[in-house]
Design a protein around this motif. Sequence first.
Motif, PDB file in Angstrom:
ATOM      1  N   THR A 166      29.000  62.583 -17.759  1.00 51.36           N
ATOM      2  CA  THR A 166      29.618  61.298 -18.387  1.00 51.36           C
ATOM      3  C   THR A 166      29.074  59.976 -18.412  1.00 51.36           C
ATOM      4  N   LYS A 167      28.476  59.825 -17.093  1.00 55.24           N
ATOM      5  CA  LYS A 167      27.997  58.632 -16.946  1.00 55.24           C
ATOM      6  C   LYS A 167      26.696  58.265 -17.733  1.00 55.24           C
ATOM      7  N   ALA A 168      25.840  59.356 -17.920  1.00 53.37           N
ATOM      8  CA  ALA A 168      24.637  59.478 -18.812  1.00 53.37           C
ATOM      9  C   ALA A 168      25.088  59.041 -20.028  1.00 53.37           C
ATOM     10  N   VAL A 169      25.961  59.805 -20.564  1.00 51.41           N
ATOM     11  CA  VAL A 169      26.392  59.548 -22.051  1.00 51.41           C
ATOM     12  C   VAL A 169      27.183  58.377 -22.290  1.00 51.41           C
ATOM     13  N   LEU A 170      27.797  57.723 -21.269  1.00 50.90           N
ATOM     14  CA  LEU A 170      28.356  56.361 -21.307  1.00 50.90           C
ATOM     15  C   LEU A 170      27.278  55.486 -21.473  1.00 50.90           C
ATOM     16  N   ASN A 171      26.278  55.654 -20.409  1.00 48.16           N
ATOM     17  CA  ASN A 171      25.167  54.270 -20.409  1.00 48.16           C
ATOM     18  C   ASN A 171      24.334  54.714 -21.833  1.00 48.16           C
ATOM     19  N   ARG A 176      34.438  51.175 -18.817  1.00 51.18           N
ATOM     20  CA  ARG A 176      34.729  52.753 -18.301  1.00 51.18           C
ATOM     21  C   ARG A 176      33.716  52.866 -17.141  1.00 51.18           C
ATOM     22  N   LEU A 177      32.607  52.873 -17.600  1.00 51.52           N
ATOM     23  CA  LEU A 177      31.318  53.446 -16.947  1.00 51.52           C
ATOM     24  C   LEU A 177      31.416  52.642 -15.355  1.00 51.52           C
ATOM     25  N   ILE A 178      31.760  51.565 -15.572  1.00 51.99           N
ATOM     26  CA  ILE A 178      31.748  50.705 -14.174  1.00 51.99           C
ATOM     27  C   ILE A 178      33.146  51.341 -13.440  1.00 51.99           C
ATOM     28  N   THR A 179      34.183  51.488 -14.216  1.00 51.56           N
ATOM     29  CA  THR A 179      35.285  51.868 -13.354  1.00 51.56           C
ATOM     30  C   THR A 179      35.242  53.398 -12.558  1.00 51.56           C
ATOM     31  N   GLY A 235      32.347  54.240 -11.365  1.00 52.30           N
ATOM     32  CA  GLY A 235      31.189  54.125 -10.335  1.00 52.30           C
ATOM     33  C   GLY A 235      29.742  54.212 -11.095  1.00 52.30           C
ATOM     34  N   GLY A 236      29.649  53.839 -12.228  1.00 53.40           N
ATOM     35  CA  GLY A 236      28.314  53.771 -12.963  1.00 53.40           C
ATOM     36  C   GLY A 236      27.856  52.382 -13.180  1.00 53.40           C
ATOM     37  N   SER A 237      26.723  52.198 -13.702  1.00 56.50           N
ATOM     38  CA  SER A 237      26.062  50.866 -13.814  1.00 56.50           C
ATOM     39  C   SER A 237      25.550  50.927 -14.985  1.00 56.50           C
ATOM     40  N   PRO A 238      26.255  49.834 -16.154  1.00 59.67           N
ATOM     41  CA  PRO A 238      25.798  49.959 -17.462  1.00 59.67           C
ATOM     42  C   PRO A 238      24.440  49.297 -17.519  1.00 59.67           C
ATOM     43  N   VAL A 239      23.456  49.824 -18.234  1.00 61.40           N
ATOM     44  CA  VAL A 239      22.220  49.027 -18.895  1.00 61.40           C
ATOM     45  C   VAL A 239      22.767  47.693 -19.232  1.00 61.40           C
ATOM     46  N   SER A 240      21.701  46.686 -19.183  1.00 65.91           N
ATOM     47  CA  SER A 240      22.372  45.377 -19.440  1.00 65.91           C
ATOM     48  C   SER A 240      21.213  44.492 -20.059  1.00 65.91           C
ATOM     49  N   THR A 241      20.015  44.911 -20.071  1.00 65.69           N
ATOM     50  CA  THR A 241      18.789  44.041 -20.516  1.00 65.69           C
ATOM     51  C   THR A 241      18.418  44.572 -21.989  1.00 65.69           C
ATOM     52  N   LEU A 242      17.894  43.600 -22.802  1.00 67.16           N
ATOM     53  CA  LEU A 242      17.607  44.020 -23.970  1.00 67.16           C
ATOM     54  C   LEU A 242      16.299  44.981 -23.785  1.00 67.16           C
ATOM     55  N   LYS A 243      15.582  45.049 -22.627  1.00 69.60           N
ATOM     56  CA  LYS A 243      14.385  45.767 -22.566  1.00 69.60           C
ATOM     57  C   LYS A 243      15.161  47.208 -22.207  1.00 69.60           C
ATOM     58  N   GLU A 244      16.020  47.258 -21.488  1.00 70.74           N
ATOM     59  CA  GLU A 244      16.782  48.747 -21.256  1.00 70.74           C
ATOM     60  C   GLU A 244      17.615  49.201 -22.556  1.00 70.74           C
ATOM     61  N   PHE A 245      17.843  48.299 -23.269  1.00 75.16           N
ATOM     62  CA  PHE A 245      18.719  48.916 -24.653  1.00 75.16           C
ATOM     63  C   PHE A 245      17.433  49.332 -25.527  1.00 75.16           C
ATOM     64  N   ASP A 246      16.406  48.875 -25.650  1.00 77.37           N
ATOM     65  CA  ASP A 246      15.375  49.205 -26.436  1.00 77.37           C
ATOM     66  C   ASP A 246      14.789  50.302 -25.971  1.00 77.37           C
ATOM     67  N   GLU A 247      14.422  50.523 -24.600  1.00 75.77           N
ATOM     68  CA  GLU A 247      13.995  51.798 -24.087  1.00 75.77           C
ATOM     69  C   GLU A 247      14.933  52.996 -23.983  1.00 75.77           C
ATOM     70  N   THR A 296      37.932  58.916 -20.174  1.00 80.10           N
ATOM     71  CA  THR A 296      36.725  58.910 -20.951  1.00 80.10           C
ATOM     72  C   THR A 296      36.653  59.570 -22.340  1.00 80.10           C
ATOM     73  N   ASN A 297      37.286  60.820 -22.139  1.00 75.55           N
ATOM     74  CA  ASN A 297      37.269  61.391 -23.350  1.00 75.55           C
ATOM     75  C   ASN A 297      38.110  60.959 -24.488  1.00 75.55           C
ATOM     76  N   GLY A 298      39.306  60.280 -24.166  1.00 75.02           N
ATOM     77  CA  GLY A 298      40.085  59.198 -25.003  1.00 75.02           C
ATOM     78  C   GLY A 298      39.397  58.310 -25.817  1.00 75.02           C
ATOM     79  N   LEU A 299      38.807  57.617 -24.941  1.00 76.88           N
ATOM     80  CA  LEU A 299      37.772  56.577 -25.576  1.00 76.88           C
ATOM     81  C   LEU A 299      36.749  56.892 -26.424  1.00 76.88           C
ATOM     82  N   PHE A 300      36.167  58.072 -26.039  1.00 78.27           N
ATOM     83  CA  PHE A 300      34.956  58.643 -26.970  1.00 78.27           C
ATOM     84  C   PHE A 300      35.654  59.180 -28.380  1.00 78.27           C
ATOM     85  N   ALA A 301      36.758  59.912 -28.066  1.00 82.14           N
ATOM     86  CA  ALA A 301      37.514  60.520 -29.334  1.00 82.14           C
ATOM     87  C   ALA A 301      38.092  59.003 -30.302  1.00 82.14           C
TER      88      ALA A 301
END
Length: 153
Positions: free
Chosen positions: A6-11, A60-63, A65-77, A125-130
């Motif tokens: 779930t964390k991976a697909v959220l990120n 939701r990812l933070i909630t 226990g995850g850490s969202p990517v947050s830089t342009l470099k991370e988004f692009d990679e 999270t399922n509801g958010l994705f749906a």
Amino acid sequence: MSREKTKAVLNQSVADLSKAAALVHQVHWYLRGPGFMKLHPKMDELMDSLNSHLDELSERLITIGGSPVSTLKEFDELSNIKLETATWDKTTEARLTEVVKAYKYLSDLFQDGVHATDEEDDDVTNGLFADAKGDIEKTIWMLESELGLAPGL
């Protein structure tokens, strides 16, 4: 439960929504010709919607226990959405086709999120994705209708 899938697909969604918003913003700036007056503000609406989903999924990812990517470099990679330097020679149809392609990818990604959250018993999270998938599919239908295409996800 660690909810690693779930964390991976959220990120992944964070990166891809960020790039999709940049793509729509590019279309917003580079639109020319017939349809400009209605499509220019429509791109604002699409950016707002993408950014709303981005915020919901990031928080939701933070909630959980995850850490969202947050830089342009991370988004692009991390992102699978391609964004090229804009030129003035693309037609409105070509630009909208690029947006549809990105949205179809997002629809598939959000379906992956539904599957991951089912597997890891994360109903919230399922509801958010749906919900996000439903919004994206509606936008695909509208954009394809603008392009003169029949509905068909």
